[in-house]
Write a protein that holds these residues in place. Structure first.
Motif: not given
Length: 500
Positions: A280-288
Motif C-alpha cells: 500500500d505504501a508503494a501504491a500510495t507513493g506512486a499516485f501521490a
C-alpha cells in the motif's frame, strides 16, 4: 433499464436466472474450450472437442439461448443441461472430475434467482455510487459461477448481498487488549462504538461471524472476546461483498469472509496482511507522485484478534471525499459495464468523446504506476472507480485494493506486465468498449484505445499494439482443476488493438 415486475411468476424468474447464469458460463466455454465452426443458420456454432458435440448460441458479449445438435435437430438447453454438458466436456478434456465446480455453477444460478426475487421487494440506493456498486446481477462476465455463495442457505447470505440492495449494521466485539493484533492507522474503528475497559473495539461482518462462531466459542467463554452490540448505523455492501461502505463517515471496511467467491476463499490471509503496508505504501507513493487527478484508496491499516488472526481481521480503507474532484460522482467501472439506472455510459450521446475521456482517466495512471514506480495495479472492473462530472463525462479514476496489487520487486517485469494487460485491457477496457459499442451499434472503440496506449513510452507498448493476441484468464479451467485463484493461467485471445 428494464422494467421490474413487482410480483413475477416463478417461471419468469427461473428463465431470467437461467439467462443471467448461462451468459458468463458460455463466455468461458467458448473462450477456453470450444472450436468455432461455420455459422449454423446464421448463428455461431462450435464443436466441443472432448465430446465431439455441436453447440450454437445467440451471439453477443452475453451469449444466450444455447442449443445442442442431436438426432438431426437443434435442441434448446436450460442452465442445468448446460452445466451437465460443460462438466462432461471437461471430464473428457482433463480427466478430472471437477470437484465442487458443477455444484457451484448450479448454486450460482440459484443465487441469481434469489437475487432477482429479492430485488422486486427492495429499492435501489438513491446515491448513484452505491447504485453502481450494487448493480452486478451477472457479475464477472467470464466466470462459470460468478454468483455462487458457498452453497449455504439463501437466508444465511441474502441479508448481506449487495445485489439485493442490502444494508445492515455491523456487529461490535471487544477484544481484550493483550490479544489485539494491528498495524497501520486503525483509529476509525475506535469511533464506531465504546469498548469496555481493558478491551479494544473490533467490528465484525454478521455473515462472517456466523460462519466462524463455533471456533470463537472458547474466546467468548474465557473473556478474550465480548459482545458489545451493533453499530448505530447501517453499512452498505459493495460489489466486493465483504467490503462495506458507510457514507456519512465516508468509511470503507473490508472483512474476511470464509466463502468462495469466484476463484478464492475470501479471507484476509495472514501473509497478505503482513505484506499489505509495504504494498500500500508503494501504491500510495506512486499516485501521490502523479499529482492527480487519479487517486489511490489506501488500505491504511488492519486490526484483528491474535487468536483468530484471519477470521476476525478487518481492514480500514480510505474514503472517497479526500480524493474526489469537486462536483464529481464516483461510479464502479463494473457497474458501467453491466448497466444501472442513470449510467452515463448508456446516456452518452457522443460515444467517441465519452470513450476518449474515459481512456484519458483510466489508462495513464495504471501505466505510470507500472513504468515509473514498479506497482502493478489490479486495474480490473471491480477495483476501479471512474468519477464523472455533471454532464456524465469521465474526469478521474480511483483505484483500490492493495491486496491485489503487486510490486515488480517481487515478480518479474514480464509477469507483472501480463497481469496488467489482462486486468486493464482485457478485463476492463474490453468490457467497457463492448458495452459502449452495444449501446452505439457501428461504433469502433479500439482505434482510440490504441492511440491512448501509443502515447506512453513504456518499452512493452509497441509489442502490445503489434501482438496478434492478448492474455485471457482461464477461469473455467482454473476452477475445474482446483488451481489456486492467484495462480492465473492465460490463453491467447485475438488482440482488438492490432492495426486499429
Amino acid at each position: 433499464m428494464e422494467r421490474v415486475d413487482l410480483n413475477p411468476p416463478a417461471g419468469i424468474v427461473g428463465r431470467r436466472a437461467d439467462a443471467y447464469a448461462a451468459a458468463p458460463l458460455l463466455n468461458c466455454l467458448l473462450r477456453e474450450v470450444a472450436e468455432p465452426l461455420p455459422d449454423a443458420d446464421g448463428r455461431p456454432a462450435y464443436r466441443l472437442p472432448g465430446t465431439g458435440r455441436l453447440l450454437r448460441v445467440r451471439p453477443g458479449r452475453r451469449p444466450a439461448d444455447p442449443e445442442l445438435y442431436a438426432a438431426g435437430a437443434w435442441h434448446r438447453l436450460g442452465h442445468t443441461e448446460l452445466v451437465k454438458l460443460v462438466a462432461e466436456e471437461l471430464r473428457r478434456r482433463t480427466g478430472l472430475a471437477g470437484g465442487d465446480l458443477p455444484a457451484e455453477m448450479i448454486d450460482s444460478r440459484d443465487a441469481v434467482a434469489a437475487l432477482l426475487t429479492a430485488r422486486t421487494r427492495a429499492s435501489a440506493p438513491e446515491d448513484p455510487y452505491l447504485r453502481s456498486e450494487q448493480s452486478l446481477i451477472t457479475g464477472h462476465p467470464c466466470h462459470p459461477a460468478p454468483k455462487a455463495r458457498g452453497g449455504g442457505p439463501v437466508a444465511a447470505w441474502l441479508p448481506y448481498a449487495p445485489e439485493a440492495h442490502a444494508r445492515f449494521p455491523l456487529v461490535l466485539l471487544g477484544v481484550r487488549e493483550d490479544q489485539v493484533a494491528e498495524e497501520g492507522d486503525t483509529r476509525a474503528l475506535d469511533a464506531l462504538g465504546t469498548a469496555p475497559p481493558g478491551y479494544r473495539l473490533l467490528p465484525a461482518h454478521p455473515w462472517q461471524l456466523g460462519l466462524v462462531a463455533d471456533g470463537l466459542a472458547p474466546a467468548f467463554a474465557d473473556g478474550r472476546l465480548v459482545r458489545i452490540g451493533t453499530t448505530a448505523f447501517d453499512t452498505w455492501p459493495t460489489a466486493a461483498i465483504r467490503t462495506v461502505y458507510e457514507p456519512r463517515r465516508d468509511l470503507f471496511l473490508k472483512f474476511s469472509l470464509d466463502v468462495r467467491i469466484t476463484n478464492d476463499i475470501r479471507r484476509l490471509w495472514r501473509h497478505d496482511l503482513l505484506e499489505l503496508r509495504r504494498t500500500d505504501a508503494a501504491a500510495t507513493g506512486a499516485f501521490a507522485a502523479m499529482g492527480g487527478p487519479a487517486a489511490w484508496l489506501s488500505d491504511r491499516g488492519y486490526r484483528t484478534a491474535a487468536f483468530a488472526f484471519e477470521e476476525l481481521a478487518v481492514l480500514v480503507r480510505d474514503g472517497l471525499r479526500g480524493h474526489l474532484r469537486g462536483g464529481a460522482t464516483p461510479l464502479l467501472a463494473a457497474g458501467l459495464a453491466e448497466g444501472f439506472e442513470g449510467s452515463p455510459l448508456a446516456a452518452a450521446s457522443d460515444p467517441q468523446a465519452w470513450w476518449e475521456a474515459y481512456l484519458r482517466q483510466v489508462v495513464p495512471p495504471a501505466l505510470t504506476a507500472f513504468g515509473d514506480h514498479g506497482v502493478v495495479v489490479e486495474a480490473h472492473l471491480q477495483n476501479t472507480l471512474v468519477a464523472v462530472d455533471r454532464a456524465g463525462t469521465p474526469v478521474q479514476a480511483l483505484f483500490r485494493d492493495a491486496e491485489g496489487a503487486k510490486l515488480l520487486a517481487d515478480v518479474s517485469r514480464a509477469a507483472g506486465w501480463e497481469r496488467l494487460v489482462y486486468c486493464l485491457v482485457v478485463n476492463h477496457l474490453g468490457e467497457i468498449a463492448a458495452a459502449l459499442a452495444e449501446h452505439h451499434p457501428g461504433f469502433d472503440p479500439w482505434p482510440a484505445a490504441r492511440r491512448e496506449l501509443a502515447r506512453h513510452d513504456l518499452p512493452e507498448i509497441p509489442a502490445l499494439l503489434a501482438a496478434p493476441t492478448l492474455p485471457g484468464k482461464t477461469n473455467l479451467l482454473l476452477r475445474w482443476t482446483d488451481a489456486d485463484g492467484a495462480a492465473a493461467r492465460y490463453l491467447p485471445l485475438p488482440n482488438p488493438l492490432l492495426g486499429g
